[in-house]
Each structure stands twice: as C-alpha cells, then as structure tokens.
Design a protein around this motif. Structure first.
Motif, PDB file in Angstrom:
ATOM      1  N   ALA A   1      64.677   8.137   2.912  1.00 23.67           N
ATOM      2  CA  ALA A   1      63.404   8.130   2.180  1.00 23.67           C
ATOM      3  C   ALA A   1      62.753   9.506   1.987  1.00 23.67           C
ATOM      4  O   ALA A   1      62.318   9.833   0.873  1.00 23.67           O
ATOM      5  CB  ALA A   1      62.437   7.160   2.854  1.00 23.67           C
ATOM      6  N   PRO A   2      62.689  10.335   3.038  1.00 17.58           N
ATOM      7  CA  PRO A   2      62.020  11.630   2.811  1.00 17.58           C
ATOM      8  C   PRO A   2      62.737  12.497   1.780  1.00 17.58           C
ATOM      9  O   PRO A   2      62.109  13.269   1.047  1.00 17.58           O
ATOM     10  CB  PRO A   2      62.032  12.300   4.184  1.00 17.58           C
ATOM     11  N   LEU A   3      64.064  12.348   1.718  1.00 23.95           N
ATOM     12  CA  LEU A   3      64.821  13.169   0.779  1.00 23.95           C
ATOM     13  C   LEU A   3      64.667  12.611  -0.635  1.00 23.95           C
ATOM     14  O   LEU A   3      64.574  13.365  -1.616  1.00 23.95           O
ATOM     15  CB  LEU A   3      66.292  13.235   1.184  1.00 23.95           C
ATOM     16  N   MET A   4      64.637  11.289  -0.735  1.00 25.34           N
ATOM     17  CA  MET A   4      64.400  10.675  -2.042  1.00 25.34           C
ATOM     18  C   MET A   4      63.043  11.124  -2.589  1.00 25.34           C
ATOM     19  O   MET A   4      62.895  11.444  -3.766  1.00 25.34           O
ATOM     20  CB  MET A   4      64.439   9.141  -1.886  1.00 25.34           C
ATOM     21  N   ALA A   5      62.063  11.181  -1.713  1.00 23.50           N
ATOM     22  CA  ALA A   5      60.723  11.608  -2.133  1.00 23.50           C
ATOM     23  C   ALA A   5      60.747  13.037  -2.666  1.00 23.50           C
ATOM     24  O   ALA A   5      60.081  13.364  -3.657  1.00 23.50           O
ATOM     25  CB  ALA A   5      59.749  11.486  -0.962  1.00 23.50           C
ATOM     26  N   LEU A   6      61.548  13.867  -2.028  1.00 24.43           N
ATOM     27  CA  LEU A   6      61.631  15.266  -2.447  1.00 24.43           C
ATOM     28  C   LEU A   6      62.291  15.371  -3.828  1.00 24.43           C
ATOM     29  O   LEU A   6      61.849  16.139  -4.691  1.00 24.43           O
ATOM     30  CB  LEU A   6      62.416  16.061  -1.396  1.00 24.43           C
ATOM     31  N   VAL A   7      63.327  14.585  -4.053  1.00 20.91           N
ATOM     32  CA  VAL A   7      63.975  14.573  -5.376  1.00 20.91           C
ATOM     33  C   VAL A   7      62.964  14.111  -6.419  1.00 20.91           C
ATOM     34  O   VAL A   7      62.826  14.708  -7.494  1.00 20.91           O
ATOM     35  CB  VAL A   7      65.212  13.647  -5.382  1.00 20.91           C
ATOM     36  N   GLN A   8      62.227  13.054  -6.091  1.00 19.89           N
ATOM     37  CA  GLN A   8      61.274  12.522  -7.068  1.00 19.89           C
ATOM     38  C   GLN A   8      60.101  13.468  -7.307  1.00 19.89           C
ATOM     39  O   GLN A   8      59.501  13.458  -8.368  1.00 19.89           O
ATOM     40  CB  GLN A   8      60.788  11.147  -6.610  1.00 19.89           C
ATOM     41  N   ALA A   9      59.830  14.295  -6.311  1.00 18.39           N
ATOM     42  CA  ALA A   9      58.742  15.272  -6.466  1.00 18.39           C
ATOM     43  C   ALA A   9      59.174  16.472  -7.310  1.00 18.39           C
ATOM     44  O   ALA A   9      58.379  17.360  -7.581  1.00 18.39           O
ATOM     45  CB  ALA A   9      58.271  15.731  -5.095  1.00 18.39           C
ATOM     46  N   GLY A  10      60.445  16.502  -7.681  1.00 21.68           N
ATOM     47  CA  GLY A  10      60.921  17.597  -8.522  1.00 21.68           C
ATOM     48  C   GLY A  10      61.576  18.719  -7.738  1.00 21.68           C
ATOM     49  O   GLY A  10      61.864  19.777  -8.284  1.00 21.68           O
ATOM     50  N   GLY A  11      61.780  18.491  -6.435  1.00 23.83           N
ATOM     51  CA  GLY A  11      62.478  19.487  -5.628  1.00 23.83           C
ATOM     52  C   GLY A  11      61.515  20.396  -4.878  1.00 23.83           C
ATOM     53  O   GLY A  11      60.292  20.301  -5.010  1.00 23.83           O
ATOM     54  N   VAL A  12      62.118  21.278  -4.074  1.00 22.31           N
ATOM     55  CA  VAL A  12      61.340  22.117  -3.148  1.00 22.31           C
ATOM     56  C   VAL A  12      60.366  23.048  -3.880  1.00 22.31           C
ATOM     57  O   VAL A  12      59.201  23.171  -3.494  1.00 22.31           O
ATOM     58  CB  VAL A  12      62.306  22.937  -2.266  1.00 22.31           C
ATOM     59  N   TYR A  13      60.842  23.693  -4.937  1.00 23.25           N
ATOM     60  CA  TYR A  13      59.977  24.695  -5.565  1.00 23.25           C
ATOM     61  C   TYR A  13      58.753  24.052  -6.230  1.00 23.25           C
ATOM     62  O   TYR A  13      57.641  24.593  -6.147  1.00 23.25           O
ATOM     63  CB  TYR A  13      60.769  25.540  -6.564  1.00 23.25           C
ATOM     64  N   GLN A  14      58.962  22.916  -6.865  1.00 29.14           N
ATOM     65  CA  GLN A  14      57.797  22.253  -7.480  1.00 29.14           C
ATOM     66  C   GLN A  14      56.786  21.840  -6.418  1.00 29.14           C
ATOM     67  O   GLN A  14      55.574  21.975  -6.603  1.00 29.14           O
ATOM     68  CB  GLN A  14      58.259  21.037  -8.282  1.00 29.14           C
ATOM     69  N   LEU A  15      57.326  21.344  -5.293  1.00 27.93           N
ATOM     70  CA  LEU A  15      56.453  20.929  -4.195  1.00 27.93           C
ATOM     71  C   LEU A  15      55.626  22.111  -3.682  1.00 27.93           C
ATOM     72  O   LEU A  15      54.398  22.032  -3.553  1.00 27.93           O
ATOM     73  CB  LEU A  15      57.333  20.374  -3.063  1.00 27.93           C
ATOM     74  N   LEU A  16      56.317  23.224  -3.412  1.00 21.53           N
ATOM     75  CA  LEU A  16      55.627  24.396  -2.855  1.00 21.53           C
ATOM     76  C   LEU A  16      54.655  24.997  -3.876  1.00 21.53           C
ATOM     77  O   LEU A  16      53.591  25.503  -3.507  1.00 21.53           O
ATOM     78  CB  LEU A  16      56.647  25.450  -2.401  1.00 21.53           C
ATOM     79  N   GLU A  17      55.029  24.923  -5.122  1.00 22.73           N
ATOM     80  CA  GLU A  17      54.146  25.441  -6.175  1.00 22.73           C
ATOM     81  C   GLU A  17      52.849  24.640  -6.227  1.00 22.73           C
ATOM     82  O   GLU A  17      51.758  25.201  -6.284  1.00 22.73           O
ATOM     83  CB  GLU A  17      54.864  25.299  -7.521  1.00 22.73           C
ATOM     84  N   ARG A  18      53.005  23.324  -6.167  1.00 22.85           N
ATOM     85  CA  ARG A  18      51.818  22.464  -6.218  1.00 22.85           C
ATOM     86  C   ARG A  18      50.897  22.715  -5.035  1.00 22.85           C
ATOM     87  O   ARG A  18      49.682  22.604  -5.134  1.00 22.85           O
ATOM     88  CB  ARG A  18      52.236  20.986  -6.248  1.00 22.85           C
ATOM     89  N   GLU A  19      51.507  23.062  -3.901  1.00 28.03           N
ATOM     90  CA  GLU A  19      50.687  23.317  -2.700  1.00 28.03           C
ATOM     91  C   GLU A  19      50.176  24.752  -2.648  1.00 28.03           C
ATOM     92  O   GLU A  19      49.550  25.162  -1.670  1.00 28.03           O
ATOM     93  CB  GLU A  19      51.510  23.002  -1.435  1.00 28.03           C
ATOM     94  N   GLY A  20      50.484  25.532  -3.699  1.00 27.02           N
ATOM     95  CA  GLY A  20      49.984  26.908  -3.754  1.00 27.02           C
ATOM     96  C   GLY A  20      50.656  27.838  -2.761  1.00 27.02           C
ATOM     97  O   GLY A  20      50.083  28.842  -2.342  1.00 27.02           O
ATOM     98  N   LEU A  21      51.891  27.516  -2.354  1.00 25.04           N
ATOM     99  CA  LEU A  21      52.575  28.307  -1.335  1.00 25.04           C
ATOM    100  C   LEU A  21      53.584  29.288  -1.925  1.00 25.04           C
ATOM    101  O   LEU A  21      54.008  30.224  -1.250  1.00 25.04           O
ATOM    102  CB  LEU A  21      53.261  27.374  -0.332  1.00 25.04           C
ATOM    103  N   ILE A  22      53.988  29.053  -3.165  1.00 28.69           N
ATOM    104  CA  ILE A  22      54.759  30.067  -3.892  1.00 28.69           C
ATOM    105  C   ILE A  22      54.087  30.274  -5.243  1.00 28.69           C
ATOM    106  O   ILE A  22      53.397  29.389  -5.747  1.00 28.69           O
ATOM    107  CB  ILE A  22      56.251  29.692  -4.098  1.00 28.69           C
ATOM    108  N   ALA A  23      54.313  31.467  -5.805  1.00 26.44           N
ATOM    109  CA  ALA A  23      53.698  31.774  -7.098  1.00 26.44           C
ATOM    110  C   ALA A  23      54.382  30.956  -8.186  1.00 26.44           C
ATOM    111  O   ALA A  23      55.570  30.660  -8.079  1.00 26.44           O
ATOM    112  CB  ALA A  23      53.841  33.267  -7.375  1.00 26.44           C
ATOM    113  N   PRO A  24      53.652  30.587  -9.230  1.00 25.65           N
ATOM    114  CA  PRO A  24      54.290  29.900 -10.358  1.00 25.65           C
ATOM    115  C   PRO A  24      55.409  30.772 -10.909  1.00 25.65           C
ATOM    116  O   PRO A  24      55.355  32.000 -10.805  1.00 25.65           O
ATOM    117  CB  PRO A  24      53.164  29.752 -11.380  1.00 25.65           C
ATOM    118  N   LYS A  25      56.415  30.123 -11.474  1.00 28.68           N
ATOM    119  CA  LYS A  25      57.562  30.870 -11.981  1.00 28.68           C
ATOM    120  C   LYS A  25      57.115  31.813 -13.083  1.00 28.68           C
ATOM    121  O   LYS A  25      56.371  31.432 -13.977  1.00 28.68           O
ATOM    122  CB  LYS A  25      58.604  29.890 -12.530  1.00 28.68           C
ATOM    123  N   ALA A  26      57.529  33.078 -12.971  1.00 30.35           N
ATOM    124  CA  ALA A  26      57.104  34.090 -13.944  1.00 30.35           C
ATOM    125  C   ALA A  26      57.643  33.752 -15.331  1.00 30.35           C
ATOM    126  O   ALA A  26      58.704  33.185 -15.453  1.00 30.35           O
ATOM    127  CB  ALA A  26      57.581  35.450 -13.502  1.00 30.35           C
TER     128      ALA A  26
END
Ligand code: SF4
Lengths: 171, 417
Positions: A146-171
């Motif tokens: 389940a946690p991995l399915m959620a990550l796939v559905q969230a669009g992957g690691v970078y989208q998740l971190l971007e939404r949380e303001g932890l990485i800069a938006p893609k240049a």
C-alpha cells in the motif's frame, strides 16, 4: 489522494529474463535529455525497437527484470510512452525506481508465457490483474504494498517532495 | 523464532521487535552518500532542506577528474550543495578523492548495525561492516537526505558458511565467482556470509565479496563481525561499536557451505557474472586488448600488490593496455609508499587516478568496437565498459595481471607458485 488512472489496455512487447539496466539506459545516452535517453532503450539488443513503441504500449518481461545499476532506467521506459511493465519478477532496485518515477510495474508470474507479441493486454494495476484480450485468460499478480502504491499514485518521489516544498520546482 | 543479521537491523531501525520476509518497513537512515552522478544536470533536483548534514557524505567518483562539461557541471552543483548545507564529509577531487564504497572503508563511515544508502548499486559493499547498505535510486537518495528515512522490503536470507583457506593465487573474487556461477541470482533475497573461513580473509577480501553481491541482485549482503573487523573500524571511527549477530534459530532460505581451500581461479564470461563462470583453464588463450584492475570491488592495496607480484620484473605483452586504477587516494598513497607502483610502471602499466573510470564505461579505458577486456571490476553487461560489441571477461587481479603479461587469458598460478 485522488490518484492517477491505474487501468491500462495496450499492445504488448515481450522481452526475456534478466533484462539489465544498461540495456535500458546505456552509458552512451548518459548525458542526453530524458526524451533523447528514451530512444536508446534496448539499442544494443533490439536496435530500432524504441522507434516502434507507441504511446500506451505495454512491456512484458521475464524474471529479475531491471537487474543491475541504480540509473534512472525506469524513467526511460516511462518517457518512451509505455503505459506499464509486467514481469515474472522485478529486480528490487529497479522496482524502487519504478515507484520513484511513478512508472507502474507489476510482478505477475506466468505473464511471459501467457502472451505473444502484438496481443492486447488489459491491466488493472491496483487489483494486480492482467487479462489477455485475445483469449480472455486472466492472471493475478502481486499487488504493490500500500505505501508504495500510494507513492506511484502521488506521481512519484519528486512530485511528493515538490508539493511539500522540500525540493525546488523543476527548472 | 530468531532473525538473520538483516532482519535484526531492519527491526531495530524501524522501531519494531520483529521483521519477517515480506514486511515493508520504514527505517531511519544513518548515512546517505551522494556522488557526482546525483548532481548531473539531467538528474539533480535542488534540495531545499536536509534532515541532518552530519549524516551526509558527498564524493565525486564516477567521472573524475571531469572528462566532460556535464561531469564538470555536476561537480559545480555538488560543491554548491556541500557549501549550502555545511557538509563536512566531502571528498572533492584531490587529496581525499575515492570511489564512495572505498571511502566507506578508508574512513570507517559504516558502523555495525547502521543503515547506509547510496545510489550506486554496489553500495552493498559496505555490508562487510556488519551493517545494512543498499544501492537505491537517485530519488531515494534525495528523499533520504531530506527526510532521514527510507523504506525496505525484507527478503529471505541465504547464509553462506565459508570454511577453509584460499590456496595461493586464488582470491575472494574467485570465491565470489564460484558462488555466482553455481547459485546464480539471489533476487529479492539477502546474503549473509560467516563461518570459520572468514578469519582468513582480509577486510579488503571480504569487501570484494560484498561489493560483488550486487551482481547476485541481492537486497543486502552482510558479514558477521569479528575482531579484525572491529579493529579496522575503531582505527578509523571513534564511535562505540555494537556488532549484530544472527540468532542461532534464525530462519534461512538456504544454508550453503563454500570450501575456500577447494577453489581455483575462475573467469566469468562476457555479459553476465551469474551462472557464467568457468575455470581459467577453460578460457585460457583468449586474446585480450586490455587488462583492467580497479573498481570498488578490487581496487585496494591488496589487489594492486597482488597484481604487482605477478608482473614484477616482467613486461606486459605488446598490444595490451594494462590499466591500474587505485580505488582511492588513500590506496594510491599506500601503493606508492609500498613501492609496487614502480613495479607496475616498469612492467608497462598505466596508473589512472582514483575513479570508477572504465568500470562503468565512463572514461579512462573505455572499449572500442570488437575489443576484448579482462577486468577485475564488478560488472560485465553487454556494452558496460564501452562499445556494445566489446567483450568483458571478469577475473581476479592476479588473473588479470597474468593475462596482461601474455596477451591472452592466463592462469595466474603460472606466475605465483
Ligand atoms: S567502481 Fe564500478 S561498480 Fe564500483 S561504484 Fe564505481 S561504477 Fe559502480
């Protein structure tokens, strides 16, 4: 999470056991853009194949698919337009990258023998089922935890971190 | 029921009591290593916050000194990252340079029971230090640097009981090629090495086995700790050490014994190291263009000294390029001090600066069309070291050096009796 659509219907391509990351993303393509890298998939073992892939096609692999390095090979399969990957078994590191880049990849024992190239597969990724549209044969795979399915559905690691303001938006 | 070494560390780091095969757990990460590829313009995502700069190590290793503008750009980005977050454990090109997995050994970065991540697939190398070390994806590294955590799916464990002592000219590389040749892939599983034969293997030799375990597609490779290991770590890291042992009633997928004394030099044929090894005699006579010693698996002082013993006082065959790449500047300084660099140079070797170099087909010995290389590196996939039509045979540094002397694949026992 509203989630992305996780059912697919597409024409299948079939490859064998132990497909490694260097075949998917060869060193030669290392410095290229992601889009250019996608055209190098299987250039050593199946030259000209990448050009034939159409958006929505499905790749079927054998056992230990994606063995080898940590390179972003899953990203190339996704950028090539493949809807998903179904394999007898997935290499552990490769699976991480599939999840990271939100490329649906399903382990489904028996899938390799159940299709011939060019047939249509119908895949329900969440239910982990694969149906051969030509003969109706239905296979059950191993659902992603389940946690991995959620990550796939969230669009992957970078989208998740971007939404949380932890990485800069893609240049 | 008891747990294996990997299960025990997963349990301790996920705050649980017991972890069993099949469980997916979130664990705290002790060490996150970033290297030059992470900072490549087409890979890097700008990190705005890190969990703990003290837990991060940064090295440039795959392409150093920079062979291309992109590689140089990655280093510029990496240096800015180091500065922004005040990363202390930074191995820039120069005095402290080295392949990440060698630096872990040189500097004692991996403690027993800890969790270490790096997005190079041979990170399992650090499992020699009785810890959980795994190669993950680039995004996993960025996530772990930011959140201080990662996830693992626990697999079953195969236990290898090493017994006996390696004969002259037979090395840990041969022991690994034996395991990979006979037992093939260990996908989704952990490998655990122990037994009375471990005591006769140097830490460098054990590290060859854990680094190579990436080729088994293993999740984690771990060694038991012994006095030699604890001594190695405490000479480099003052932190307290608590070794992790498997429970006596741990449940293994299989237990297999490897008699080191019964082994001979082996060679893996091109394209795969699993189910693909032969005794050197069966491949002897195969013509080579290049002989390469280096990588995180076999670029240590032991490896380079062994090669020097083989070539001492001789000249390598004409038409063969013999490239020796120490795995770190520390190793490089040690082999210069011990005098073996002179021996190698006199024989006709080229000494490259510490880097992954041609191991990953990056630079410093990339192969052209149809060329044949015998290498002590880690991986021999089609096209791994260069052109897809090139062929990569894999063997111990002794076998590679012996082959450099003759220009064909050669049994090292001819030169080391
Ligand atoms: S030496 Fe080879 S296997 Fe080791 S880290 Fe470098 S590229 Fe990876």
């Amino acid at each position: 999470m509203s989630g992305n659509v996780m059912t697919f219907r597409g024409r299948v391509w079939i490859v064998g056991d132990n497909i490694n990351t260097d075949l998917i993303l060869p060193n030669k393509a290392f410095y290229l853009t992601h889009e250019e890298q996608a055209l190098y998939v299987f250039s050593a073992n199946r030259p000209g194949w990448a050009e034939q892939v159409q958006k929505g096609d499905i790749l079927i692999g054998g056992s230990n698919f994606g063995m080898g390095s940590s390179r972003a090979a899953a990203r190339s399969l996704k950028n090539l337009g493949l809807a998903c990957l179904i394999a007898e078994s997935l290499n552990g590191l490769f699976l991480r990258n599939c999840v990271n880049f939100a490329f649906p990849a399903l382990e489904c024992p028996g899938v390799h023998a159940a299709f011939s190239e060019g047939q249509i597969a119908e895949v329900d990724f969440e239910a982990a089922t694969v149906r051969n549209a030509a003969n109706g044969k239905l296979l059950s795979g191993r659902p992603l935890p389940a946690p991995l399915m959620a990550l796939v559905q969230a669009g992957g690691v970078y989208q998740l971190l971007e939404r949380e303001g932890l990485i800069a938006p893609k240049a | 029921m008891g747990m294996t070494i990997a299960e025990k560390i997963l349990a301790a780091k996920s705050g649980g009591k017991v972890v069993r095969p099949g469980d997916v757990v979130t664990v705290d990460v002790d060490t996150v290593i970033l290297f030059d590829n992470n900072f490549m313009p087409n890979n890097w995502r700008d990190i705005l916050k890190v969990a703990d700069p003290e837990k991060i190590v940064v090295t440039f290793d795959h392409r150093v000194p920079a062979p291309t503008q992109q590689a140089a750009a990655a280093q510029v980005t990496g240096r800015a990252f180091v500065k922004k977050f005040g990363i202390k454990r930074f191995h820039d090109v120069g005095h402290n340079q080295g392949i990440s997995h060698q630096l872990v050994a040189d500097y004692g970065y991996a403690l027993p029971g800890s969790v270490l991540l790096c997005s190079d697939s041979h990170t399992c190398s650090a499992g020699v230090f009785n810890c959980l070390a795994r190669g993950v994806g680039g995004p996993d590294i960025i996530y772990a640097a930011i959140k201080g955590q990662t996830w693992f799916r626990c697999g079953e464990t195969v236990r290898y009981e090493l017994v006996g002592k390696l004969p002259e000219a037979v090395t840990a590389k041969d022991a690994f090629l034996q395991i990979a040749g006979v037992h093939g892939a260990h996908a989704t599983m952990n490998v655990e090495y122990g037994g009375p034969g471990v005591a006769g293997l140097s830490i460098n030799a054990r590290k060859t086995i854990t680094a190579m375990s990436a080729e088994l597609s293993a999740e984690f490779a771990t060694f038991e700790a012994d006095a030699a290991l604890l001594e190695w770590i405490s000479a480099r890291n003052p932190a307290p050490i608590v070794p992790v042992t498997a429970d006596a009633d741990a449940k293994y997928h299989a237990r297999r014994t490897v008699d080191l004394s019964a082994l001979e030099p082996l060679v893996a044929l091109p394209d795969s190291v699993v189910n693909n090894s032969l005794p050197v005699a069966k491949t002897a006579g195969t013509r080579i263009d290049q002989a390469y010693i280096g990588s995180c698996a076999n670029g240590t002082q032991d490896d380079i000294e062994l090669a020097a013993r083989v070539v001492r006082g001789k000249r390598i065959a004409s038409g063969v390029r013999f490239i020796v790449t120490p795995a770190s500047q520390t190793v490089y300084r040690d082999v210069v001090a011990s005098g073996v660099v002179q021996v190698l140079l006199d024989a006709g070797a080229m000494i490259a600066p510490p880097t992954c170099g041609a191991c990953g087909g990056g630079h410093m010995g990339v192969l052209g069309p149809g060329e044949v290389c015998i290498t002590s590196t880690t991986r021999n996939f089609k096209g791994r070291m260069g052109d897809p039509s090139s062929q990569v045979y894999m063997a111990s540094p002794a076998t590679v050096a012996a082959s450099a002397l003759t220009g064909v694949i050669t049994d090292p026992r001819e030169f080391l009796q």
